[in-house]
Design an enzyme around this catalytic site. Structure first.
Site, mmCIF file in Angstrom:
data_model
loop_
_atom_site.group_PDB
_atom_site.id
_atom_site.type_symbol
_atom_site.label_atom_id
_atom_site.label_comp_id
_atom_site.label_asym_id
_atom_site.label_seq_id
_atom_site.Cartn_x
_atom_site.Cartn_y
_atom_site.Cartn_z
ATOM 1 C CB SER A 1 -0.927 0.006 1.221
ATOM 2 O OG SER A 1 -1.839 -1.063 1.180
ATOM 3 N NE ARG B 1 1.587 5.134 10.099
ATOM 4 C CZ ARG B 1 1.296 3.845 10.221
ATOM 5 N NH1 ARG B 1 0.030 3.459 10.180
ATOM 6 N NH2 ARG B 1 2.241 2.948 10.402
ATOM 7 C CG HIS C 1 -2.695 3.021 4.427
ATOM 8 N ND1 HIS C 1 -3.191 2.492 5.594
ATOM 9 C CD2 HIS C 1 -2.392 1.959 3.630
ATOM 10 C CE1 HIS C 1 -3.179 1.169 5.520
ATOM 11 N NE2 HIS C 1 -2.704 0.818 4.343
#
Length: 219
Positions: free
Chosen positions: A21, A44, A47
């Site tokens: 990812s 993040r 993500h």
């Protein structure tokens, strides 16, 4: 593990899924204006949301990440506007340094006072949080009224958070509350532009900073 579908996952190893990812995010994001540590937060956020537009709109004060790290290492508490943040955060990383994560929105006294004043529990919860905590990190991902109330308390000299992560989502006052935060002086913050946001991306930013704090503590 076999899946009864035409598609087979690249891997079911959780660590490899993270690695894949992040490598996809790195490739698709391309060049960006963020520092190394800021990018760890933004990565993040992307993500958690699969939203590059949201990621590109994230804003930091220059001292935001360092302020968050120092707050965690000093054992200051994290204040969440809603319980989704409380359940999604890696609170053990706060606890090992002497702090914890608190959310007051479901407290009976908050609900009672909000009803008496005909206002939101989010507003009253911020008032209670400021009374009961010195400094700390405020993580607001759901309630624009919580962010606006915190800004008011700061401007009146009642509150002085170590860091605000303000990324509420929604159509009513969400973008406006973040615009007000972006104008705030003297308090480190992380926010984003527009209606997008939410508890998930706020947790992602908070967890990124707590991981950086853990890494700092190990050095």
């Amino acid at each position: 593990m076999n899946f009864n579908t035409d598609f087979t996952p690249l891997t079911v190893d959780p660590d490899k899924i993270y690695d894949y990812s992040f490598s996809i995010i790195e490739e698709e994001m391309g060049e960006h204006p963020f520092t190394e540590d800021q990018w760890k937060v933004v990565r993040r956020v992307i993500h958690a949301s699969a939203d590059f537009e949201l990621g590109r709109s994230v804003m930091f004060t220059p001292d935001a990440i360092e302020a968050g790290i120092q707050s965690i290492l000093a054992g200051r508490h994290v204040i969440a506007d809603v319980q989704m943040i409380e359940s999604g955060s890696g609170r053990k990383r706060f606890q090992k340094h002497g702090g914890d994560l608190h959310c007051y929105i479901a407290d009976p006294d908050v609900a009672k006072e909000a009803k008496a004043q005909n206002t939101t529990r989010a507003i009253i919860s911020m008032q209670k949080a400021v009374r009961e905590n010195e400094g700390g990190i405020y993580a607001i991902g759901n309630a624009p009224t919580a962010l606006l109330e915190l800004i008011r308390l700061i401007k009146e000299g009642i509150a002085k958070p170590d860091l605000i992560i303000g990324m509420p989502v929604g159509f009513v006052s969400a973008a406006e509350s973040k615009a007000e935060l972006a104008k705030l002086e003297g308090i480190p913050f992380i926010t984003n532009v527009g209606r997008k946001g939410g508890s998930t991306v706020t947790v992602a930013a908070l967890n990124a900073i707590s991981i950086l704090a853990d890494e700092r503590a190990k050095k």
